[in-house]
Design a protein around this motif. Structure first.
Motif, PDB file in Angstrom:
ATOM      1  N   SER A 103       5.779   3.818   2.231  1.00 16.19           N
ATOM      2  CA  SER A 103       5.876   4.847   2.825  1.00 16.19           C
ATOM      3  C   SER A 103       4.275   5.538   3.237  1.00 16.19           C
ATOM      4  N   GLY A 104       3.427   5.019   3.609  1.00 19.71           N
ATOM      5  CA  GLY A 104       2.250   5.230   3.847  1.00 19.71           C
ATOM      6  C   GLY A 104       1.293   4.580   2.745  1.00 19.71           C
ATOM      7  N   ALA A 105       0.033   4.763   3.005  1.00 20.81           N
ATOM      8  CA  ALA A 105      -0.835   4.130   2.162  1.00 20.81           C
ATOM      9  C   ALA A 105      -0.754   4.869   0.868  1.00 20.81           C
ATOM     10  N   ALA A 108       1.304   3.583  -1.452  1.00 15.56           N
ATOM     11  CA  ALA A 108       0.864   2.278  -2.081  1.00 15.56           C
ATOM     12  C   ALA A 108      -0.065   2.416  -2.957  1.00 15.56           C
ATOM     13  N   ILE A 109      -0.956   3.501  -2.742  1.00 14.90           N
ATOM     14  CA  ILE A 109      -2.239   3.739  -3.737  1.00 14.90           C
ATOM     15  C   ILE A 109      -1.612   4.369  -4.898  1.00 14.90           C
ATOM     16  N   PHE A 110      -0.563   4.836  -4.818  1.00 18.07           N
ATOM     17  CA  PHE A 110       0.046   5.734  -6.241  1.00 18.07           C
ATOM     18  C   PHE A 110       0.678   4.614  -7.012  1.00 18.07           C
ATOM     19  N   ALA A 134     -14.637  10.870  -3.224  1.00 20.24           N
ATOM     20  CA  ALA A 134     -13.560   9.794  -3.248  1.00 20.24           C
ATOM     21  C   ALA A 134     -12.340  10.723  -2.614  1.00 20.24           C
ATOM     22  N   TYR A 135     -11.712   9.755  -1.802  1.00 15.59           N
ATOM     23  CA  TYR A 135     -10.512  10.273  -1.198  1.00 15.59           C
ATOM     24  C   TYR A 135      -9.737  11.018  -2.251  1.00 15.59           C
ATOM     25  N   ASP A 136      -8.940  12.218  -1.698  1.00 17.23           N
ATOM     26  CA  ASP A 136      -8.208  13.065  -2.625  1.00 17.23           C
ATOM     27  C   ASP A 136      -7.097  12.598  -3.715  1.00 17.23           C
ATOM     28  N   SER A 137      -6.367  11.592  -3.101  1.00 14.21           N
ATOM     29  CA  SER A 137      -5.296  11.377  -3.761  1.00 14.21           C
ATOM     30  C   SER A 137      -5.505  10.116  -5.128  1.00 14.21           C
ATOM     31  N   TYR A 138      -6.722   9.534  -5.263  1.00 14.76           N
ATOM     32  CA  TYR A 138      -6.919   8.746  -6.190  1.00 14.76           C
ATOM     33  C   TYR A 138      -6.788   9.404  -7.654  1.00 14.76           C
ATOM     34  N   VAL A 139      -7.777  10.320  -7.911  1.00 16.84           N
ATOM     35  CA  VAL A 139      -7.999  11.028  -9.189  1.00 16.84           C
ATOM     36  C   VAL A 139      -6.370  11.427  -9.532  1.00 16.84           C
ATOM     37  N   HIS A 183     -15.197   3.754   4.345  1.00 16.35           N
ATOM     38  CA  HIS A 183     -15.090   4.943   3.520  1.00 16.35           C
ATOM     39  C   HIS A 183     -14.714   6.179   4.217  1.00 16.35           C
ATOM     40  N   ASN A 184     -13.684   6.994   3.697  1.00 21.23           N
ATOM     41  CA  ASN A 184     -13.546   8.110   3.958  1.00 21.23           C
ATOM     42  C   ASN A 184     -14.102   9.171   2.680  1.00 21.23           C
ATOM     43  N   PRO A 185     -14.924  10.254   2.744  1.00 22.79           N
ATOM     44  CA  PRO A 185     -15.314  10.766   4.072  1.00 22.79           C
ATOM     45  C   PRO A 185     -16.678  10.096   4.660  1.00 22.79           C
ATOM     46  N   SER A 211      -7.850  -1.602  -3.438  1.00 19.96           N
ATOM     47  CA  SER A 211      -8.832  -1.617  -2.656  1.00 19.96           C
ATOM     48  C   SER A 211      -8.359  -0.842  -1.176  1.00 19.96           C
ATOM     49  N   ASP A 212      -8.695   0.597  -0.776  1.00 12.71           N
ATOM     50  CA  ASP A 212      -8.016   0.846   0.286  1.00 12.71           C
ATOM     51  C   ASP A 212      -8.789   0.747   1.477  1.00 12.71           C
ATOM     52  N   GLU A 213      -8.153  -0.033   2.406  1.00 16.06           N
ATOM     53  CA  GLU A 213      -8.903  -0.322   3.374  1.00 16.06           C
ATOM     54  C   GLU A 213      -7.923   0.088   4.918  1.00 16.06           C
ATOM     55  N   VAL A 214      -7.562   1.177   4.742  1.00 13.13           N
ATOM     56  CA  VAL A 214      -6.745   1.849   5.727  1.00 13.13           C
ATOM     57  C   VAL A 214      -7.525   2.095   7.185  1.00 13.13           C
ATOM     58  N   TYR A 215      -8.974   1.819   6.951  1.00  9.48           N
ATOM     59  CA  TYR A 215      -9.662   2.025   8.400  1.00  9.48           C
ATOM     60  C   TYR A 215     -10.077   0.504   8.614  1.00  9.48           C
ATOM     61  N   GLU A 216      -9.533  -0.558   8.355  1.00  5.50           N
ATOM     62  CA  GLU A 216     -10.123  -1.785   8.221  1.00  5.50           C
ATOM     63  C   GLU A 216     -10.462  -2.311   9.877  1.00  5.50           C
ATOM     64  N   GLY A 242      -3.220  -1.127   3.155  1.00  4.37           N
ATOM     65  CA  GLY A 242      -3.365  -0.748   4.584  1.00  4.37           C
ATOM     66  C   GLY A 242      -2.487   0.404   4.881  1.00  4.37           C
ATOM     67  N   SER A 243      -2.787   0.945   6.218  1.00  8.89           N
ATOM     68  CA  SER A 243      -1.836   1.833   6.908  1.00  8.89           C
ATOM     69  C   SER A 243      -1.684   1.700   8.496  1.00  8.89           C
ATOM     70  N   PHE A 244      -0.616   1.721   8.869  1.00  9.67           N
ATOM     71  CA  PHE A 244      -0.467   1.709  10.384  1.00  9.67           C
ATOM     72  C   PHE A 244      -0.751   2.935  11.026  1.00  9.67           C
ATOM     73  N   GLY A 245      -0.630   3.937  10.229  1.00  9.90           N
ATOM     74  CA  GLY A 245      -1.048   5.487  10.582  1.00  9.90           C
ATOM     75  C   GLY A 245      -2.513   5.207  11.594  1.00  9.90           C
ATOM     76  N   LYS A 246      -3.391   4.893  10.867  1.00  9.36           N
ATOM     77  CA  LYS A 246      -4.865   4.713  11.538  1.00  9.36           C
ATOM     78  C   LYS A 246      -5.078   3.962  12.786  1.00  9.36           C
ATOM     79  N   THR A 247      -4.306   2.608  12.470  1.00 14.33           N
ATOM     80  CA  THR A 247      -4.487   1.655  13.499  1.00 14.33           C
ATOM     81  C   THR A 247      -3.867   1.860  14.714  1.00 14.33           C
ATOM     82  N   TRP A 253       3.893   8.774  11.156  1.00 13.29           N
ATOM     83  CA  TRP A 253       5.340   7.962  10.437  1.00 13.29           C
ATOM     84  C   TRP A 253       5.078   7.432   9.090  1.00 13.29           C
ATOM     85  N   LYS A 254       3.885   7.620   8.479  1.00 13.47           N
ATOM     86  CA  LYS A 254       3.696   7.183   7.100  1.00 13.47           C
ATOM     87  C   LYS A 254       4.170   5.870   6.872  1.00 13.47           C
ATOM     88  N   ILE A 255       3.617   5.002   7.547  1.00 14.13           N
ATOM     89  CA  ILE A 255       3.926   3.583   7.056  1.00 14.13           C
ATOM     90  C   ILE A 255       2.912   2.734   6.634  1.00 14.13           C
TER      91      ILE A 255
HETATM   92  N1  PMP Z   1      -6.711   6.352   2.160  1.00 14.76           N
HETATM   93  C1  PMP Z   1      -7.748   6.966   2.926  1.00 14.76           C
HETATM   94  C2  PMP Z   1      -9.168   6.668   2.723  1.00 14.76           C
HETATM   95  C3  PMP Z   1      -7.173   7.875   3.857  1.00 14.76           C
HETATM   96  O1  PMP Z   1      -7.929   8.471   5.134  1.00 14.76           O
HETATM   97  C4  PMP Z   1      -5.916   8.122   4.167  1.00 14.76           C
HETATM   98  C5  PMP Z   1      -5.323   9.210   5.209  1.00 14.76           C
HETATM   99  N2  PMP Z   1      -6.063   9.561   6.099  1.00 14.76           N
HETATM  100  C6  PMP Z   1      -5.009   7.560   3.382  1.00 14.76           C
HETATM  101  C7  PMP Z   1      -5.286   6.575   2.241  1.00 14.76           C
HETATM  102  C8  PMP Z   1      -3.565   7.791   3.441  1.00 14.76           C
HETATM  103  O2  PMP Z   1      -2.814   6.940   4.631  1.00 14.76           O
HETATM  104  P1  PMP Z   1      -1.151   7.238   4.915  1.00 14.76           P
HETATM  105  O3  PMP Z   1      -1.281   8.404   5.913  1.00 14.76           O
HETATM  106  O4  PMP Z   1      -0.870   5.807   5.290  1.00 14.76           O
HETATM  107  O5  PMP Z   1      -0.636   7.632   3.439  1.00 14.76           O
END
Ligand code: PMP
Ligand code: GLN
Length: 395
Positions: A103-105, A108-110, A134-139, A183-185, A211-216, A242-247, A253-255
């Motif tokens: 349900s979203g990247a 998957a990261i968590f 670093a993207y905010d959900s990692y730490v 990389h985000n940001p 490896s967070d590659e959501v912007y592949e 990966g994430s279909f959200g970005k692509t 949809w959070k997939i």
């Molecule tokens: N990782 C990065 C680098 C992101 O920018 C985002 C969302 N913008 C996500 C993960 C989360 O992706 P999702 O919305 O599929 O959960």
């Protein structure tokens, strides 16, 4: 009955994440809505997804695909993803044992971090190398699992990795390294040399990689995405996310998904099955069909590069200092030549005074390092980007 509110049980709860508040994305988007500003803060497309994709979802909804999907994702989507991954990177993942739909990247990261990080490994907590910003959900995910983040600080303008610094931070407690490319940001993109450097560090150690590659699919100026799966030493120890959200312009949809060798996927799936169990069903069927046409994602670099350049053209006469972004749909700019205000204060002031919301990059640093950088999301309609750039140029 009179209830003494100070004695309510909730008061003694405490916090497992004492330093975490509401995310900057929610804060800035809310401020943008309240002030009717152009919202270039939170990263999401300002335009709709393809009508074909919507029709496919409608089709599957009406056909009654409305109950739980299999825990690991619908087979058709995992198979389509395996084909796409092989076509693109020449790496074979088994759809049955090595691909999991989430349900979203974010999930998957968590799940991947949870599968790896332990609080009491080798007489102390596991250490996780985190490149910051670093993207905010990692730490928070590392800390909830009892791990300790070890920061490698990247700085503007190029945010390049000093691999000697990384080597110096590796200890016998290092268990995981978090990678994010593009990389985000910052929009920074890894090269093949970065993959080699990382492989040289991990090849003879028990270190895993997320490896967070959501912007592949969003890279510019002819750059190629170097997925960690393309390096054999890295592939065997990496959870590729990966994430279909970005692509496909469907962040709502959070997939997302996780590609990982079987032994890693077994542990990943144990976590996934108790986090969410499974992911929304009709959308997975729709995506399985939609993925069959590669053009749907191959046109993304041109689509977004045009938007990046339109935004940058508009900023050309401004006093911002700009390095064109290499990938992702974010552009960072330095405002050091304009003001020495803290970046958070400036982001709030620009939202209220000129009506353009952005993200202050200091929030992505552990120590809130303020390099006077703002992040703008250019996944917006052309007219909006032009108007935002015009307002910013008046500064
Ligand atoms: N990782 C990065 C680098 C992101 O920018 C985002 C969302 N913008 C996500 C993960 C989360 O992706 P999702 O919305 O599929 O959960
Ligand atoms: N990833 C998006 C961004 O960087 C935001 C996602 C979110 O709001 N959690 O702006």
């Amino acid at each position: 009955m009179n209830i003494d509110k100070s004695k309510r049980a909730g008061n003694g709860l405490g916090s497992k994440l004492p330093n975490v508040g509401t995310t900057i994305f929610t804060v800035m988007s809310k401020l943008a809505t309240e002030t009717d500003a152009i919202n270039l803060s939170q990263g999401f497309p300002g335009f709709d997804c393809s009508p074909e994709l919507v029709s496919l979802v409608e089709h599957y909804l009406r056909k009654g695909f409305n109950q739980y999907a299999p825990m690991v994702g619908v087979p058709a989507l995992r198979e389509a993803l395996a084909r796409k991954t092989f076509d693109q990177y020449n790496v074979a993942y088994d759809p049955d044992t090595e691909i999991t739909i989430t349900s979203g990247a974010t999930e998957a990261i968590f799940a991947a971090i949870t599968a790896v990080v332990r609080p009491d490994h080798k007489a102390g907590p596991d250490e996780v190398i985190v490149f910051e910003p670093a993207y905010d959900s990692y730490v928070p995910a590392i800390e909830l699992n009892g791990g300790v983040p070890v920061y490698v600080t990247l700085t503007p303008p190029d945010y390049a990795i000093d691999w000697q610094v990384v080597r110096n931070k590796i200890t016998d407690r290092t268990r995981l390294i978090l990678v994010n490319t593009p990389h985000n940001p910052t929009g920074h993109v890894w090269t093949n040399d970065d993959l080699d450097q990382l492989a040289a560090i991990v090849h003879d150690r028990d270190i895993w990689i997320v490896s967070d590659e959501v912007y592949e699919h969003i890279l510019f100026d002819g750059r190629e995405h170097h997925s960690l799966m393309t390096h054999p030493v890295l592939q065997e120890r990496t959870f590729v996310i990966g994430s279909f959200g970005k692509t496909f312009h469907i962040t709502g949809w959070k997939i997302g998904y996780c590609l990982a060798p079987k032994e890693l996927s077994v542990e990943f799936r144990k976590i996934h099955q108790y986090l969410t169990f499974s992911t929304v069903t009709p959308m997975q069927y729709a995506l399985a069909d939609y993925l069959k046409e590669p053009e749907h994602y191959r046109q993304l670099p041109d689509f977004y590069q045009r938007k990046r350049d339109l935004f940058l053209d508009g900023l050309r006469g401004s006093r911002f200092t700009i390095e064109p972004t290499e990938g992702s749909f974010f552009q960072t700019v330095s405002y050091a030549a304009i003001t020495d205000e803290p970046d958070y204060d400036l982001a709030v002031r620009l939202t209220k005074e000129i009506g353009v919301a952005s993200i202050p990059v200091s929030v992505f640093y552990n120590q809130k390092n303020d390099y006077k950088i703002l992040r703008f999301c250019f996944a917006k309609d052309d007219a909006i980007l032009a108007e935002a750039a015009e307002r910013l140029s008046k500064l």
